[in-house]
Design a protein around this motif. Structure first.
Motif, PDB file in Angstrom:
ATOM      1  N   UNK A 113      -2.588   9.294   1.308  1.00 41.69           N
ATOM      2  CA  UNK A 113      -2.514   8.364   2.732  1.00 41.69           C
ATOM      3  C   UNK A 113      -3.627   7.313   2.823  1.00 41.69           C
ATOM      4  N   UNK A 114      -4.572   8.010   2.820  1.00 39.52           N
ATOM      5  CA  UNK A 114      -5.343   6.828   3.304  1.00 39.52           C
ATOM      6  C   UNK A 114      -5.511   5.461   3.178  1.00 39.52           C
ATOM      7  N   UNK A 115      -6.003   6.074   1.242  1.00 39.01           N
ATOM      8  CA  UNK A 115      -5.685   4.512  -0.063  1.00 39.01           C
ATOM      9  C   UNK A 115      -4.352   3.523   0.713  1.00 39.01           C
ATOM     10  N   UNK A 116      -3.362   4.463   0.880  1.00 39.12           N
ATOM     11  CA  UNK A 116      -1.819   3.445   1.078  1.00 39.12           C
ATOM     12  C   UNK A 116      -2.458   2.409   2.441  1.00 39.12           C
ATOM     13  N   UNK A 117      -3.048   3.851   3.646  1.00 37.04           N
ATOM     14  CA  UNK A 117      -3.442   3.376   4.494  1.00 37.04           C
ATOM     15  C   UNK A 117      -4.851   1.692   5.161  1.00 37.04           C
ATOM     16  N   UNK A 118      -5.330   2.033   4.006  1.00 40.10           N
ATOM     17  CA  UNK A 118      -6.236   0.613   3.466  1.00 40.10           C
ATOM     18  C   UNK A 118      -5.404  -0.192   2.635  1.00 40.10           C
ATOM     19  N   UNK A 119      -4.606  -0.480   1.527  1.00 41.52           N
ATOM     20  CA  UNK A 119      -3.636  -1.329   1.401  1.00 41.52           C
ATOM     21  C   UNK A 119      -3.251  -1.424   1.704  1.00 41.52           C
ATOM     22  N   UNK A 120      -2.024  -1.413   2.911  1.00 45.07           N
ATOM     23  CA  UNK A 120      -1.868  -1.421   4.586  1.00 45.07           C
ATOM     24  C   UNK A 120      -2.668  -2.742   5.028  1.00 45.07           C
ATOM     25  N   UNK A 121      -3.629  -2.447   5.473  1.00 45.95           N
ATOM     26  CA  UNK A 121      -4.172  -3.047   6.180  1.00 45.95           C
ATOM     27  C   UNK A 121      -4.955  -4.483   5.211  1.00 45.95           C
ATOM     28  N   UNK A 122      -5.280  -4.293   3.962  1.00 53.19           N
ATOM     29  CA  UNK A 122      -5.553  -5.098   3.232  1.00 53.19           C
ATOM     30  C   UNK A 122      -4.829  -6.433   3.297  1.00 53.19           C
ATOM     31  N   UNK A 123      -3.363  -6.535   3.269  1.00 59.80           N
ATOM     32  CA  UNK A 123      -1.964  -7.177   3.239  1.00 59.80           C
ATOM     33  C   UNK A 123      -2.241  -7.732   4.867  1.00 59.80           C
ATOM     34  N   UNK A 124      -2.520  -7.009   5.762  1.00 59.58           N
ATOM     35  CA  UNK A 124      -2.351  -7.757   7.238  1.00 59.58           C
ATOM     36  C   UNK A 124      -3.737  -8.592   7.027  1.00 59.58           C
ATOM     37  N   UNK A 125      -5.256  -8.486   6.530  1.00 60.78           N
ATOM     38  CA  UNK A 125      -5.903  -9.287   6.746  1.00 60.78           C
ATOM     39  C   UNK A 125      -5.796 -10.329   6.028  1.00 60.78           C
ATOM     40  N   UNK A 126      -4.991 -10.235   4.948  1.00 64.86           N
ATOM     41  CA  UNK A 126      -5.275 -11.789   3.829  1.00 64.86           C
ATOM     42  C   UNK A 126      -3.850 -12.311   4.663  1.00 64.86           C
ATOM     43  N   UNK A 127      -3.455 -11.940   5.247  1.00 63.04           N
ATOM     44  CA  UNK A 127      -2.174 -12.876   5.945  1.00 63.04           C
ATOM     45  C   UNK A 127      -2.489 -13.453   7.046  1.00 63.04           C
ATOM     46  N   UNK A 128      -3.181 -12.753   7.815  1.00 57.32           N
ATOM     47  CA  UNK A 128      -4.059 -13.238   9.306  1.00 57.32           C
ATOM     48  C   UNK A 128      -5.041 -14.210   8.676  1.00 57.32           C
ATOM     49  N   UNK A 129      -5.765 -14.115   7.863  1.00 59.91           N
ATOM     50  CA  UNK A 129      -7.450 -14.248   8.103  1.00 59.91           C
ATOM     51  C   UNK A 129      -8.453 -13.838   7.671  1.00 59.91           C
ATOM     52  N   UNK A 130      -8.308 -12.833   8.331  1.00 60.99           N
ATOM     53  CA  UNK A 130      -8.933 -11.553   9.445  1.00 60.99           C
ATOM     54  C   UNK A 130      -9.985 -11.344   8.692  1.00 60.99           C
ATOM     55  N   UNK A 131     -11.399 -11.506   9.623  1.00 55.35           N
ATOM     56  CA  UNK A 131     -12.780 -11.645   8.963  1.00 55.35           C
ATOM     57  C   UNK A 131     -14.302 -10.259   9.392  1.00 55.35           C
TER      58      UNK A 131
END
Length: 241
Positions: A113-131
């Protein structure tokens, strides 16, 4: 909010963003069950400003967190974190910031569950260009003495850059000081989400906040996307598809 797609699977678990009022209600119900060990709805005004990650499978929803995307450090005053910490030292940050909050996993849920949450966050980070990712990492139980060694460990080994440390704002706070007689035992006392932040290169502030409403002690947590080890970043992007 921008249009960001998060949808992937790992084994028997799938991940997606909440799309309907019923989806949000399911997230709020799971949060209440995890945080208060009772049926109910954990909701606040910040929910309407966030995207809500849903992780589930045959047994229904087993994990969730919410994500607020902020255009830069000047917008941090709108975040939930800013209700407990003075984030003025980060106001000059020029890239998008993602606040991660209300992460929880159903009792007995797998570590995926935690690993998948980080995967989802990675997708959002990349899409938004977050730093930068920020949030409040919580220890269950609003009794600082119970977490003394773990909090001291954070203050000694994981404190962030002095120029970026949030200032005191909450009514009940305590400094991250004290002896660390057994570092391994102190590490084992860290919540899984906080431990994963640190393993990715994250850091904490210089004080903890006692939250009697949520019955927690929490610390400000930050993770610079540029600090994530390249191999870990590749693995997370591969997980997210």
């Amino acid at each position: 909010m921008g249009c960001v797609t998060v949808s992937f699977h790992k084994g028997r678990l799938g991940v997606r963003l909440a799309r309907t009022p019923d989806d949000l209600a399911a997230c709020q119900a799971l949060r209440h069950a995890c945080f208060f060990a009772a049926r109910g709805v954990d909701a606040d005004a910040y929910d309407a400003l966030c995207r809500h990650v849903m992780i589930g499978g045959d047994d229904g929803l087993v994990g969730t967190c919410r994500v607020m995307v902020l255009p830069d450090g000047a917008a941090l005053g709108a975040s939930y974190t800013a209700s407990a910490y003075d984030l003025t030292p980060l106001a000059g940050y020029g890239r998008p910031v993602i606040e991660v909050g209300r992460f929880c996993a159903a009792p007995g849920a797998s570590a995926d569950v935690l690993r998948l949450a980080w995967g989802a966050l990675t997708g959002i980070v990349d899409a938004e260009g977050a730093g930068l990712l920020i949030g409040c990492s919580s220890f269950p139980g609003a009794v600082p003495e119970r977490h003394a060694e773990a909090l001291a460990l954070l203050g000694k080994y994981h404190r962030g850059p002095a120029a970026q440390l949030p200032r005191v704002k909450a009514a009940q706070t305590l400094p991250l000081t004290g002896p660390v007689p057994d570092r391994r035992a102190a590490l084992s006392g860290l919540p899984p989400l906080l431990r994963s932040y640190l393993n990715l290169g994250g850091w904490v502030g210089d004080h903890a906040v006692v939250d009697p409403v949520m019955d927690t002690v929490h610390v400000f947590t930050a993770l610079s996307v540029d600090a994530v080890p390249a191999a870990r970043a590749r693995a997370l992007r591969a997980l997210a598809g």
